[in-house]
Design a protein around this motif. Structure first.
Motif, PDB file in Angstrom:
ATOM      1  N   TRP A  77       0.812  -1.212   0.000  1.00 42.03           N
ATOM      2  CA  TRP A  77       0.000   0.000   0.000  1.00 42.03           C
ATOM      3  C   TRP A  77       0.850   1.269   0.000  1.00 42.03           C
ATOM      4  O   TRP A  77       0.308   2.373  -0.117  1.00 42.03           O
ATOM      5  CB  TRP A  77      -0.899   0.038   1.251  1.00 42.03           C
TER       6      TRP A  77
ATOM      7  N   GLU B 235       1.057   7.145   8.612  1.00 45.12           N
ATOM      8  CA  GLU B 235       0.475   6.204   7.659  1.00 45.12           C
ATOM      9  C   GLU B 235       1.544   5.295   7.061  1.00 45.12           C
ATOM     10  O   GLU B 235       1.310   4.104   6.853  1.00 45.12           O
ATOM     11  CB  GLU B 235      -0.254   6.959   6.539  1.00 45.12           C
TER      12      GLU B 235
ATOM     13  N   SER C  69      -3.702  -1.513   6.594  1.00 38.90           N
ATOM     14  CA  SER C  69      -3.915  -0.735   5.378  1.00 38.90           C
ATOM     15  C   SER C  69      -4.041   0.738   5.750  1.00 38.90           C
ATOM     16  O   SER C  69      -4.393   1.075   6.888  1.00 38.90           O
ATOM     17  CB  SER C  69      -5.178  -1.206   4.656  1.00 38.90           C
TER      18      SER C  69
ATOM     19  N   ASP D 238      -5.355   4.555   6.268  1.00 40.47           N
ATOM     20  CA  ASP D 238      -6.645   5.150   6.617  1.00 40.47           C
ATOM     21  C   ASP D 238      -7.194   5.890   5.397  1.00 40.47           C
ATOM     22  O   ASP D 238      -6.579   6.848   4.901  1.00 40.47           O
ATOM     23  CB  ASP D 238      -6.457   6.113   7.792  1.00 40.47           C
ATOM     24  N   GLY D 239      -8.351   5.459   4.898  1.00 43.63           N
ATOM     25  CA  GLY D 239      -8.924   6.047   3.693  1.00 43.63           C
ATOM     26  C   GLY D 239      -9.203   7.528   3.833  1.00 43.63           C
ATOM     27  O   GLY D 239      -8.979   8.302   2.893  1.00 43.63           O
TER      28      GLY D 239
ATOM     29  N   GLY E 127      -7.404  10.316   1.600  1.00 38.71           N
ATOM     30  CA  GLY E 127      -8.251  11.171   0.774  1.00 38.71           C
ATOM     31  C   GLY E 127      -7.995  12.643   1.016  1.00 38.71           C
ATOM     32  O   GLY E 127      -7.844  13.435   0.071  1.00 38.71           O
TER      33      GLY E 127
END
Length: 251
Positions: free
Chosen positions: A134, A206, A216, A218-219, A223
């Protein structure tokens, strides 16, 4: 054109060195060794679950390659236009690609540093979390943000040369105001607010999550980070191109 500039950027740096490109690996390793000795051995600092100096160095290195990428670009940006006067005065040249070349050459150094970290991780932990795949989702917006900062700083420095002397001081302060040597949770509550305003904080948190924490990204953070990166890149580009006509007279 950008490819040739990146090649020139990389080869010029090590032209007079007998070890050549080997310094791309040696430089972060020597820094890592010094920081580990001071913080991990002498000061007995530990990071979360890092119980040994080797594990502490692994966590430290994961953040250091991101900071070094940002620091390398920012350190070169103030003198970028002044140091390429022939492109400014003697020919029609898209000056904005100079910043691209700096960011991409720093990206090469980042990639080599990351591969060194992978080997180091396999030696220390005997395994590599699959979530490391990722990492591009963290790095690409950060690189775009850095490019915007570079455009903004290089254009500003043409008219305000003192920025070249201020940037190293700011980078040093930024190093100690970023969670490189400590976790955000270990800080006093009233000081955490200061750290949270540092954009490097979110990138380092992150990056360590996917590289070491096995999670994974953090969306929401990714964003927002991507939106901020696009905004910074746009702001830097508009500022740079808006002032470009005055560069020839100023340098």
């Amino acid at each position: 054109m950008i490819r040739q500039l990146v090649k020139k950027e990389l080869t010029t740096k090590f032209r007079r060195s007998s070890l050549g490109f080997l310094w791309i690996v040696l430089s972060p390793l020597l820094l890592l060794g010094g920081y580990t000795l001071v913080f991990g051995v002498l000061m007995k600092a530990r990071w979360g679950g890092a119980g040994t100096s080797g594990e502490f160095a692994l966590v430290l290195f994961s953040g250091l390659i991101f900071y070094n990428f940002f620091g390398e670009v920012m350190a070169k940006s103030p003198a970028l236009i002044y140091g390429n006067q022939p492109y400014v005065k003697k020919m029609v040249f898209p000056l904005e690609v100079l910043n691209w070349s700096v960011v991409l050459s720093a990206s090469v150094n980042f990639a080599i540093g990351f591969l060194t970290w992978v080997v180091f991780c396999l030696v220390v932990k005997k395994s590599l979390p699959m979530t490391v795949l990722w990492l591009p989702l963290v790095f690409i917006p950060f690189a775009l943000f850095t490019l915007g900062c570079s455009w903004l700083l290089s254009g500003y420095s043409v008219f305000h040369p003192d920025a070249e002397h201020v940037v190293p001081i700011v980078l040093l302060l930024l190093m100690f105001l970023s969670p490189l040597f400590f976790t955000v949770d270990s800080l006093p509550e009233n000081f955490r607010v200061v750290i949270q305003y540092n954009p490097l904080t979110y990138v380092l948190e992150e990056a360590r999550g996917v590289m070491i924490g096995g999670r994974s990204p953090d969306g929401m953070v990714i964003g927002v980070g991507a939106a901020v990166a696009v905004a910074m890149a746009w702001l830097g580009y508009v500022s740079f191109t808006g002032n470009r006509e005055g560069f020839a007279d100023a340098v």
